[in-house]
Design an enzyme around this catalytic site. Sequence first.
Site, PDB file in Angstrom:
ATOM      1  N   ASP A   4       0.762  -1.310   0.040  1.00  0.00           N
ATOM      2  CA  ASP A   4      -0.205   0.073   0.057  1.00  0.00           C
ATOM      3  C   ASP A   4       0.831   1.179  -0.028  1.00  0.00           C
ATOM      4  OD1 ASP A   4      -2.530  -0.785  -0.362  1.00  0.00           O
ATOM      5  OD2 ASP A   4      -3.103  -0.602   1.849  1.00  0.00           O
TER       6      ASP A   4
ATOM      7  N   ASP B 241     -10.737  -6.843  10.581  1.00  0.00           N
ATOM      8  CA  ASP B 241     -10.553  -8.054  10.779  1.00  0.00           C
ATOM      9  C   ASP B 241     -11.824  -8.797  11.788  1.00  0.00           C
ATOM     10  OD1 ASP B 241      -9.733  -6.417  12.834  1.00  0.00           O
ATOM     11  OD2 ASP B 241      -7.793  -7.639  13.139  1.00  0.00           O
TER      12      ASP B 241
HETATM   13  O1  LIG Z   1      -3.787   1.159   4.742  1.00  0.00           O
HETATM   14  C1  LIG Z   1      -3.157   0.140   5.075  1.00  0.00           C
HETATM   15  C2  LIG Z   1      -2.914  -0.030   6.643  1.00  0.00           C
HETATM   16  C3  LIG Z   1      -2.273  -1.041   7.172  1.00  0.00           C
HETATM   17  N1  LIG Z   1      -1.970  -2.037   6.282  1.00  0.00           N
HETATM   18  C4  LIG Z   1      -1.296  -3.156   7.009  1.00  0.00           C
HETATM   19  O2  LIG Z   1      -1.945  -3.698   7.848  1.00  0.00           O
HETATM   20  C5  LIG Z   1      -1.230  -4.257   8.603  1.00  0.00           C
HETATM   21  C6  LIG Z   1      -1.427  -4.162  10.217  1.00  0.00           C
HETATM   22  O3  LIG Z   1      -1.040  -2.578  10.425  1.00  0.00           O
HETATM   23  P1  LIG Z   1      -0.451  -2.472  11.987  1.00  0.00           P
HETATM   24  O4  LIG Z   1      -0.031  -0.991  11.706  1.00  0.00           O
HETATM   25  O5  LIG Z   1       0.941  -3.030  12.229  1.00  0.00           O
HETATM   26  O6  LIG Z   1      -1.533  -2.367  12.934  1.00  0.00           O
HETATM   27  P2  LIG Z   1      -1.740  -3.561  14.217  1.00  0.00           P
HETATM   28  O7  LIG Z   1      -2.479  -2.646  15.061  1.00  0.00           O
HETATM   29  O8  LIG Z   1      -0.492  -3.962  14.478  1.00  0.00           O
HETATM   30  O9  LIG Z   1      -2.616  -4.515  13.414  1.00  0.00           O
HETATM   31  C7  LIG Z   1      -3.427  -5.282  14.273  1.00  0.00           C
HETATM   32  O10 LIG Z   1      -4.970  -4.574  13.978  1.00  0.00           O
HETATM   33  C8  LIG Z   1      -5.349  -4.267  12.614  1.00  0.00           C
HETATM   34  C9  LIG Z   1      -6.829  -3.893  12.789  1.00  0.00           C
HETATM   35  O11 LIG Z   1      -6.504  -2.698  13.575  1.00  0.00           O
HETATM   36  C10 LIG Z   1      -5.319  -5.783  11.765  1.00  0.00           C
HETATM   37  O12 LIG Z   1      -5.665  -5.158  10.423  1.00  0.00           O
HETATM   38  C11 LIG Z   1      -3.967  -6.364  11.906  1.00  0.00           C
HETATM   39  O13 LIG Z   1      -3.815  -7.529  11.295  1.00  0.00           O
HETATM   40  C12 LIG Z   1      -3.355  -6.599  13.469  1.00  0.00           C
HETATM   41  O14 LIG Z   1      -2.141  -7.238  13.418  1.00  0.00           O
HETATM   42  C13 LIG Z   1       0.340  -3.879   8.335  1.00  0.00           C
HETATM   43  O15 LIG Z   1       0.862  -5.070   7.920  1.00  0.00           O
HETATM   44  C14 LIG Z   1       0.100  -2.802   7.609  1.00  0.00           C
HETATM   45  O16 LIG Z   1       1.137  -2.731   6.463  1.00  0.00           O
HETATM   46  C15 LIG Z   1      -2.214  -1.927   4.991  1.00  0.00           C
HETATM   47  O17 LIG Z   1      -2.184  -2.685   4.241  1.00  0.00           O
HETATM   48  N2  LIG Z   1      -2.890  -0.891   4.347  1.00  0.00           N
END
Ligand SMILES: O=c1ccn([C@@H]2O[C@H](COP(=O)(O)OP(=O)(O)O[C@H]3O[C@H](CO)[C@@H](O)[C@H](O)[C@H]3O)[C@@H](O)[C@H]2O)c(=O)[nH]1
Length: 944
Positions: A148, A453
């Site tokens: 992204d 999710d």
């Molecule tokens: O516009 C976006 C925003 C995020 N991501 C991806 O989503 C994942 C999770 O993002 P992160 O910032 O690490 O968020 P976390 O809070 O750690 O994520 C948790 O919470 C999210 C929901 O809030 C879920 O989508 C994730 O899978 C879960 O691990 C990463 O690989 C990002 O690269 C995208 O692909 N596009």
Amino acid sequence: MEKPNSEHRNGEVLLPLFETRRAEGRIIYRTFATSVFVGILLIWMYRASNVPKLGEEGRLGWIGLFGAELWFGFYWVLTQATRWNRVHRSTFKDRLSQRHENELPKVDIFVCTANHEIEPPMMVINTVLSVMAYDYPPEKLAVYLQDDGGSNLTFYALLEASRFCQHWIPFCKKFNVEPRSPAAYFASCSWDAIIKDEEFASVQKLYEEMENRVTTAVKLGRIPENTSLKHKGFTQWNSSSTRRDHDTILQILIDGRDPNAKDIVGCTLPTLVYLAREKRPQHPHNFKAGAMNALIRVSSEISNGPLILNVDCDMYSNNSGSVRDAFCFFMDEEKGHEIAYVQFPQNFENITKNDVYSSSLRVAFEVEFQGLDGYEGPMYIGTGCFHRRDTLCGREFSKEYRIQGSRESVRKNTKESADELEARVKDLASCAYEHNTEWGKKMGLRYGCPVEDLITGLSILFTGWKSIYYNPTRKAFLGIAPMSLDQMLLQHKRWSEGNFQIFLSRFNPAWYGLGRISPGLQMALCTYLLRAPNSLAMIFYSVVPSLYLLRGISLFPQVSSPWILPFAYVIIAKYGYSLAEFLWSGGTVLGWWNDQRIWLYKKTTSYLFAFVDTILGLVGFSETSFIVTNKMSDPDASQRYEKEMMEFRTSSPMFTVLATLAMINLISLVWVAKRVVTDVGAGVFETMALQIVLCGVLVMINVPLYSALFFRKDTGKMPSSITAKSVFTGISKPLSTQSNLYLYIYIDRIYEKAQLRFYQLLSQIIKDENSVEYEGDTIHFSFVVIKSEGSWHYAPDGVDLVVKGPSGEQLEDFRDKTSEKSEFMARQKGVHQFCFINKSPYHETIDFDVHEAHFSYYDQHAKDEHFNPLLEQISKLEEALYNIQFEQHWLEAQTDSQAIVNEGMSRRVLHKALWESAALIGASVLQVYLLRRLFERKLGTSRV
Ligand SMILES: O=c1ccn([C@@H]2O[C@H](COP(=O)(O)OP(=O)(O)O[C@H]3O[C@H](CO)[C@@H](O)[C@H](O)[C@H]3O)[C@@H](O)[C@H]2O)c(=O)[nH]1
Ligand SMILES: [Mn+2]
């Protein structure tokens, strides 16, 4: 013990592929929980029967506490669902390979990344390499990286990985390497092994060379020219592509159908695909849900595996057997056909011993998810989850459904070249593709919720599917947990906000789930969905009893009253049990203490902000967003993280709330201590014991915060402006001169150079020569990018700012900031340069504020030894006040900026800013009140 499955094949008796065991000690637990519940009932009775009469002191506080206790009790009952019926699962991979080795289904693995700056490409490809090396037939694996960030640096890294994997995969398989992320593996190896083994050394060398190339490219921000000319993929980036505006970029880096795609020992390689879906500023991209849906469609034309594993880019595979583990569930002859997804826990690699931010989510994954599993409905948490493609695409549950193994997924057109395939499939990742379709509504991951999710998982469960939670001893995935307090609080804000939105939506498990899922599951899910409203009760409980302590009004039973017993029992039982649970989940005592602090902080900030934002969202002010968690931290901060020091540093409104609450409790406690010592003595204890204990515990728990406010000197301390706001607001007026300037600067793009430099001379601001008399003055400055041209361009691009001193030495350097606030010491008199660099093609308006802080008092009297300490204090106070004013202007500017941004858009940000300002003002008023009281008392006593 083991019952053979009812199904037979060729007359043989089939043993199940997985086993479910009930957790031990359930009777004991249930008895214990019942006793606590009785305690809670007694507390409620006490509150209800002793409400102070109208006009009596403390009535409001009492009623409020009763409300809070009703809420806590109710919430505690809900949480019992996650402990009532826990189960453990285990798998039999040997049986799986005996029976199904030749018909194992294909798996498509999705890795999502969003920003190469905070999700470094090396980290991303380590995750990719780890899942490519699964212990699984490679021709049945296809790995997709969805970027992204649309970054050619990430693409470059993946291209490198596609070459390195030819060495890495055979190496892993030959030596049965674990974990299969090269970085993690090499980090875990001893030097002995490295020196001894030739093969090892050569693979490691290749890895290091690759790492070197990639990190160099990332540092320079561009790809080596010879590489970019060699691969056609790079041509898809042109000068006008930006992160938010580019065409679909699809590259099949390893084509599994290609007979030449082999590793160095001649084995087939898994398919590897790079995708950056189309992004256009005028199209909402729906964050990770949008990314996943594009992947679902694109992969359906390339490999079309019937099962999909999805991982975040930091979540590398730590256990090469996980795919087979998951299939033991899906392919179980008796139960497999009911299972929609298999969720593994989110574990983290970077957890320190006592886990200062409590990011390991230990109890959730070692206890609560087993409870959810007992009701066959663990949630989908976005990473480390295997799904059926069909269910993700909206297929409802039916009894006849069986997974068809690899037979279903053959859709091969070997004649079509990879280029042709790319060209044909590209369209599926375009912005327009989803128009007027069910994508994001009934198909794929659901849109419009910050926790795509959870909502997706729930909607699957509601159609009758079951889910499984599997927590193997060797952790399946390891990722990066947030490494600073603000990142952690922000992440929990996103989660609790999303969860609360679901609670208020049509998909509320409490009513929509009626008859669709079991009552236990309904309750268990509600504990997660109702986190945000916890904030109100918590704030009340952590402030009001302390304030009443100041006023000398008791809100709890006296020590000699029997009513103290239920309070004591519930508190001791609840926290004693929580400690035990924490310890057997693998934590330490200090870790538990930290966990309690983090709960307090989450409840009083993340959940509060989430609650307010959700409510604003309901009335149409707030919009869903997804702030990606930073997976890096600077070396300084990393060191502090290793040492388990909390990182405050940024001035987040959340910290203001935390600091204020902490100060209220500290002041109350100090005051009470004084009272005990001076006048009333033990009498206070008799009536106020519980209140004092509560306040004391809150103070103890806040010790790291006080130290960050007052004692620490490192850069991770609380920014001085926050210290100022929480302690000094409103005590006196500034005594010194100041010079403020509000500039609205239009910065344009010069086309030949694509950059325009704008110099703002400090001398202009401090025209009055006198005010630069003193060398060594602190110059405070801040800026906020207010407006960018173009109506759609709602998120302003950042600008760079370089500050140089009179002799050209660089003082500050900021990159890509939309707002910044900082200060430096002016060591020399003279013209300082403020150089803004605007790299975007748009006009940017910048609100720029600079002032020079100089305190006359301090200098005039500095030599007067007698007054020295006092004056020093005063001047510190002044400085603090300066900071406040400065901060206020900064806040105003930000509000302005957001107001402008909001014209023609939603009013969301403005309201958020207003809300944040209101919180600040509220906090300040409270402090003033408190300090007044304190000083009044102080004066009162000293007069005697
Ligand atoms: O516009 C976006 C925003 C995020 N991501 C991806 O989503 C994942 C999770 O993002 P992160 O910032 O690490 O968020 P976390 O809070 O750690 O994520 C948790 O919470 C999210 C929901 O809030 C879920 O989508 C994730 O899978 C879960 O691990 C990463 O690989 C990002 O690269 C995208 O692909 N596009
Ligand atoms: Mn993450």
